[in-house]
Design a protein around this motif. Structure first.
Motif, PDB file in Angstrom:
ATOM      1  N   GLN A  20       1.116  -1.440  -0.187  1.00  0.00           N
ATOM      2  CA  GLN A  20      -0.074   0.111   0.294  1.00  0.00           C
ATOM      3  C   GLN A  20       1.049   1.194   0.038  1.00  0.00           C
ATOM      4  OE1 GLN A  20      -2.588  -1.194   4.028  1.00  0.00           O
ATOM      5  NE2 GLN A  20      -3.131  -2.171   2.684  1.00  0.00           N
ATOM      6  N   LEU A  21       2.434   0.717  -0.218  1.00  0.00           N
ATOM      7  CA  LEU A  21       2.995   2.191  -0.364  1.00  0.00           C
ATOM      8  C   LEU A  21       3.932   2.124  -0.921  1.00  0.00           C
ATOM      9  CD1 LEU A  21       4.408   1.277   3.460  1.00  0.00           C
ATOM     10  CD2 LEU A  21       2.492   2.986   3.440  1.00  0.00           C
ATOM     11  N   GLN A  47       7.005   5.684  -1.998  1.00  0.00           N
ATOM     12  CA  GLN A  47       7.509   6.847  -2.207  1.00  0.00           C
ATOM     13  C   GLN A  47       8.321   6.545  -1.947  1.00  0.00           C
ATOM     14  OE1 GLN A  47       8.929   7.945   1.164  1.00  0.00           O
ATOM     15  NE2 GLN A  47       8.577  10.395   0.903  1.00  0.00           N
ATOM     16  N   TYR A  74       5.776  10.095   5.231  1.00  0.00           N
ATOM     17  CA  TYR A  74       4.528   9.444   4.614  1.00  0.00           C
ATOM     18  C   TYR A  74       4.359   8.606   5.417  1.00  0.00           C
ATOM     19  CZ  TYR A  74       3.486   5.943   1.001  1.00  0.00           C
ATOM     20  OH  TYR A  74       2.431   5.962   0.102  1.00  0.00           O
ATOM     21  N   GLY A 113       1.564  10.157   8.686  1.00  0.00           N
ATOM     22  CA  GLY A 113       0.495  10.163   6.970  1.00  0.00           C
ATOM     23  C   GLY A 113      -0.459   9.388   6.767  1.00  0.00           C
ATOM     24  N   ARG A 114      -0.036   7.834   6.894  1.00  0.00           N
ATOM     25  CA  ARG A 114      -1.086   6.331   6.947  1.00  0.00           C
ATOM     26  C   ARG A 114      -1.250   6.281   7.845  1.00  0.00           C
ATOM     27  NH1 ARG A 114       0.511   8.821   2.611  1.00  0.00           N
ATOM     28  NH2 ARG A 114      -0.378   8.510  -0.026  1.00  0.00           N
ATOM     29  N   ASN A 115      -0.875   7.047   9.513  1.00  0.00           N
ATOM     30  CA  ASN A 115      -1.119   6.279  10.519  1.00  0.00           C
ATOM     31  C   ASN A 115      -0.423   4.776  10.857  1.00  0.00           C
ATOM     32  OD1 ASN A 115      -2.464   8.453  11.529  1.00  0.00           O
ATOM     33  ND2 ASN A 115      -4.649   7.173  11.150  1.00  0.00           N
ATOM     34  N   THR A 116       0.344   4.243   9.692  1.00  0.00           N
ATOM     35  CA  THR A 116       1.207   4.279  10.286  1.00  0.00           C
ATOM     36  C   THR A 116       2.671   3.708  10.773  1.00  0.00           C
ATOM     37  OG1 THR A 116       0.319   2.519   7.959  1.00  0.00           O
ATOM     38  CG2 THR A 116       2.776   1.360   8.433  1.00  0.00           C
ATOM     39  N   HIS A 161      -0.451  -0.250  11.223  1.00  0.00           N
ATOM     40  CA  HIS A 161      -1.450   0.612  10.954  1.00  0.00           C
ATOM     41  C   HIS A 161      -1.893   0.509  11.918  1.00  0.00           C
ATOM     42  CE1 HIS A 161      -4.107   3.179   8.356  1.00  0.00           C
ATOM     43  NE2 HIS A 161      -4.911   2.259   9.248  1.00  0.00           N
ATOM     44  N   GLU A 209       2.304  14.031  -0.745  1.00  0.00           N
ATOM     45  CA  GLU A 209       2.245  12.661  -0.462  1.00  0.00           C
ATOM     46  C   GLU A 209       1.151  11.861   1.107  1.00  0.00           C
ATOM     47  OE1 GLU A 209       5.527  10.694  -1.761  1.00  0.00           O
ATOM     48  OE2 GLU A 209       5.580  11.114  -3.734  1.00  0.00           O
ATOM     49  N   ALA A 210       1.978  13.039   1.571  1.00  0.00           N
ATOM     50  CA  ALA A 210       1.500  12.451   3.028  1.00  0.00           C
ATOM     51  C   ALA A 210       0.220  12.692   4.104  1.00  0.00           C
ATOM     52  CB  ALA A 210       2.862  12.424   4.136  1.00  0.00           C
ATOM     53  N   ASN A 252      -2.545  14.513  12.298  1.00  0.00           N
ATOM     54  CA  ASN A 252      -3.272  13.563  12.834  1.00  0.00           C
ATOM     55  C   ASN A 252      -3.809  12.969  14.408  1.00  0.00           C
ATOM     56  OD1 ASN A 252      -2.380  10.336  12.062  1.00  0.00           O
ATOM     57  ND2 ASN A 252      -0.366  11.200  11.780  1.00  0.00           N
TER      58      ASN A 252
END
Ligand SMILES: Nc1ncnc2c1ncn2[C@@H]1O[C@H](COP(=O)(O)OP(=O)(O)OP(=O)(O)O)[C@@H](O)[C@H]1O
Length: 629
Positions: A282-283, A285, A341, A344-347, A375, A498-499, A546
């Protein structure tokens, strides 16, 4: 400090005591995974008996120069071997010892799973040791992609199956397995089609982004042209080989794990790799190693990744010694970009350290090894005791209140120290003593004098014991230590975009030009603290708050951490009081009036206000409160 933790004047006695205490904690919740006699693969499949993997075999046979606690990866000699830790319930089958730079993984959730009471300890040969404990099946699952019903396995011995996220699972995974989020799964493992060889008639011009929802195309299996080449390295769970596409000339890294049914070690391997596949797919970058696809063969699960030929930061440090500050600045900025990044995706990565950060020949950084990554969902707890001890944040070691993205920021601070000294942080301490220092002292690792003030300031910000006081990765990208590099600006703008494709309230993020002009303003007022504070506040308006920074605390099981005092489990989705042991080591505990009920207060302080050393070591309630996103 818990009442049962006595103070001793003698250092050796103190260490001995620490080990005893940790031993008790570990023993309560752990069981050594015993080696099992090798059996044939057919035996394993038919009878469900365990089979020893080549990696385990190596461990059993003593490996090559294995210590399990060298402090670093292979061929590293920086750390002394620790004393035997069998009393801790940690047995390195090589005769080596507990914690090195290896990763620890245990889980703190309560539950009744049989697995939950197990600690599997896997020596990394001469690398280091991982401690793993399968998760309880009762933990909440994070959202997953829908899966398709089973489909028949492709026939023929030696045939390979290449499937996709919604593709059938391999029949051998019909047993219970642990899913990508670490919970028990029904055996489904997600893999993805290999990219077609670039340049082939049916292939796209470049490697496609991983597909997450495609139907099976068996022709892709035949088109898989990757050939396994030389061994690049060994991880805890498998081997990494160079892959070469003889049609396109392209290279990749093939991470391979042996698939052996019903073997606890294999389950862990597959769980970890499955977790890595799910997250990496899913990443996309530039500072995160790119995932290409995965493939299930008769005996192995292979993951195809971007090949990063320069090796890890750890390896470079071993070969060339400590880095100069400009290199540290450059690498730090790129690590931050990757983290911004990711966060920003809570990972959360959970295992940031030199050995897991690769460098390509152009000096481009790639975060790798997402086996520990997770995640974070809004109400999920992060109570696992995971990571690499020396780089581990205090809240992970103590593990009383759950933790969040900020653990990666602490580990980043440790990694900067690693780059500056070529040694792990806390390297002067043996494993247990290091964990004790991290969890139960007020100290932070030693910061070398030769670093600039900017560097020191940056490191201190990362190494604040109170997680909510640590700036976010995005905020740190504005720190003078990394901000003022010539090439940074535009790249960071893109990364921020992106993030954070959208702001928290759903509105769009500013354009690159808007961001640039904002940053120009900020840098042009560098000397003016008041102005900078205002601009910082305005920056907060464009960077979404976030919600993963709002860490939530959920009840903690007694097995959560070897240092954790068995106390009452706390509450639900609110920040919990600190671990009682903080107050017992000379730190006052939170008073209810001081306790931050909300951790997402807008930050109106200058984030680059340098916290004096003494303050950065103060307990949470004495640290300057910094509202964070
Ligand atoms: N994408 C890659 N490109 C080039 N080399 C790689 C790549 N991924 C891994 N390697 C090499 O393979 C080694 C093993 O990698 P792997 O991610 O399996 O384990 P690790 O990070 O060393 O350990 P662990 O997974 O136990 O934390 C790395 O140290 C690195 O040298």
């Amino acid at each position: 400090m818990p009442g049962w933790w006595p103070k001793r004047s003698s250092k050796s006695k103190e260490l001995q005591k620490q080990e005893e205490i940790l031993s008790k904690s570990f023993e309560k919740s752990s069981r050594i995974v015993k080696e099992t006699r090798p059996r044939s693969f057919d035996d394993v499949l038919n009878k469900g008996s365990p089979r020893i993997s080549p990696r385990e075999n190596k461990i059993k046979n003593g490996g090559s120069g294995s210590s399990g606690f060298s402090g670093f990866d292979s061929d590293h000699k920086a750390l002394p071997l620790p004393r035997p830790m069998s009393s801790l319930g940690i047995v390195d089958q090589t005769g080596g010892l507990g914690f090195g730079s290896g990763s620890i993984s245990s889980v703190s959730s309560s539950g009744s799973s049989e697995d939950q009471t197990q600690f599997g300890i896997f020596s990394r040969g001469h690398d280091d040791t991982k401690i793993m404990q399968p998760r309880s099946p009762i933990q909440p699952r994070s959202p997953r992609q829908p899966r398709s019903p089973r489909q028949p396995r492709s026939p023929g011995p030696g045939s390979r199956v290449t499937t996709t996220t919604n593709s059938p699972r391999h029949p051998r995974f019909s047993g219970t397995y642990l899913d990508c989020t670490g919970k028990l799964d029904d055996g489904k493992i997600e893999w993805h089609p290999l990219p077609l060889p670039p340049g082939s008639p049916t292939s796209p011009p470049t490697l496609p982004k991983p597909k997450t929802s495609v139907t099976i195309d068996h022709s892709q299996c035949q088109l898989s042209k990757w050939k396994k080449g030389k061994l690049l390295g060994r991880g805890t769970f498998g081997h990494v080989y160079l892959g070469f596409n003889s049609e396109s000339g392209q290279m990749c890294a093939i991470k391979e794990v042996r698939v052996v049914a019903d073997d606890q070690t294999s389950k862990e391997c597959l769980k970890q790799l499955n977790q890595e596949i799910t997250l990496l797919s899913q990443l996309s970058q530039r500072n995160i190693v790119q995932y290409y696809g995965s493939e299930l063969g008769e005996e192995t699960l292979s993951v195809y990744l971007e090949y990063v030929s320069g090796g890890s930061i750890h390896k470079l440090l071993q070969e060339y010694g400590a880095f100069g500050e400009p290199v540290i600045q450059n690498y730090t900025r790129q690590i931050l970009s990757g983290l911004a990044y990711l966060h920003g995706r809570n990972t959360v990565h959970r295992d940031i350290k030199g050995a897991n950060i690769l460098v390509d020949p152009n000096g481009e950084i790639k975060l790798a090894d997402f086996g520990m990554a997770k995640h974070i969902t809004n109400c999920s707890s992060m109570l696992s005791f995971k990571g690499s001890p020396y780089w581990m944040a205090p809240e992970v070691v103590m593990n009383s209140n759950g933790y969040n993205l900020a653990v990666d920021i602490w580990s980043l601070g440790c990694t900067i120290l690693e780059m500056a000294t070529s040694k792990p942080p806390w390297g002067q301490y043996e494993g247990v003593a290091a964990i004790f220092k991290i969890g139960n002292s007020k100290e932070i690792p030693e910061i070398p004098d030769h670093l600039s003030n900017d560097a020191k300031s940056f490191i201190r910000l990362c190494l604040q014991r109170e997680p909510s006081a640590r700036p976010t990765a995005s905020q740190l990208l504005e720190h003078p230590f990394v901000r003022d590099q010539a090439t940074t600006r535009v790249a960071n703008v893109n990364i921020t975009k992106e993030a954070f494709p959208h702001t928290f309230d759903g509105s769009r993020t500013p354009t690159a030009q808007e961001m640039r002009s904002n940053r120009t303003n900020i840098s042009s007022f560098d000397g003016d603290r008041a102005t900078k504070s205002r601009l910082t506040a305005s920056r907060d308006l464009i960077i979404p708050r976030n919600n993963a920074r709002n860490i939530i605390s959920l009840p903690v099981s007694p097995s959560s951490s070897p240092l954790r005092h068995y106390g009452p489990a706390y509450q639900s989705c609110f920040m919990s009081p600190p671990h009682p042991s903080f107050s017992l080591v000379g730190q006052s505990s939170y008073g209810s009036s001081e306790f931050p009920l909300k951790s997402n207060t807008i930050n109106l302080l200058d984030p680059w206000f340098e916290i004096p050393q003494s303050k950065s070591q103060t307990p949470p309630n004495r640290s300057p409160r910094r509202g964070l996103i």
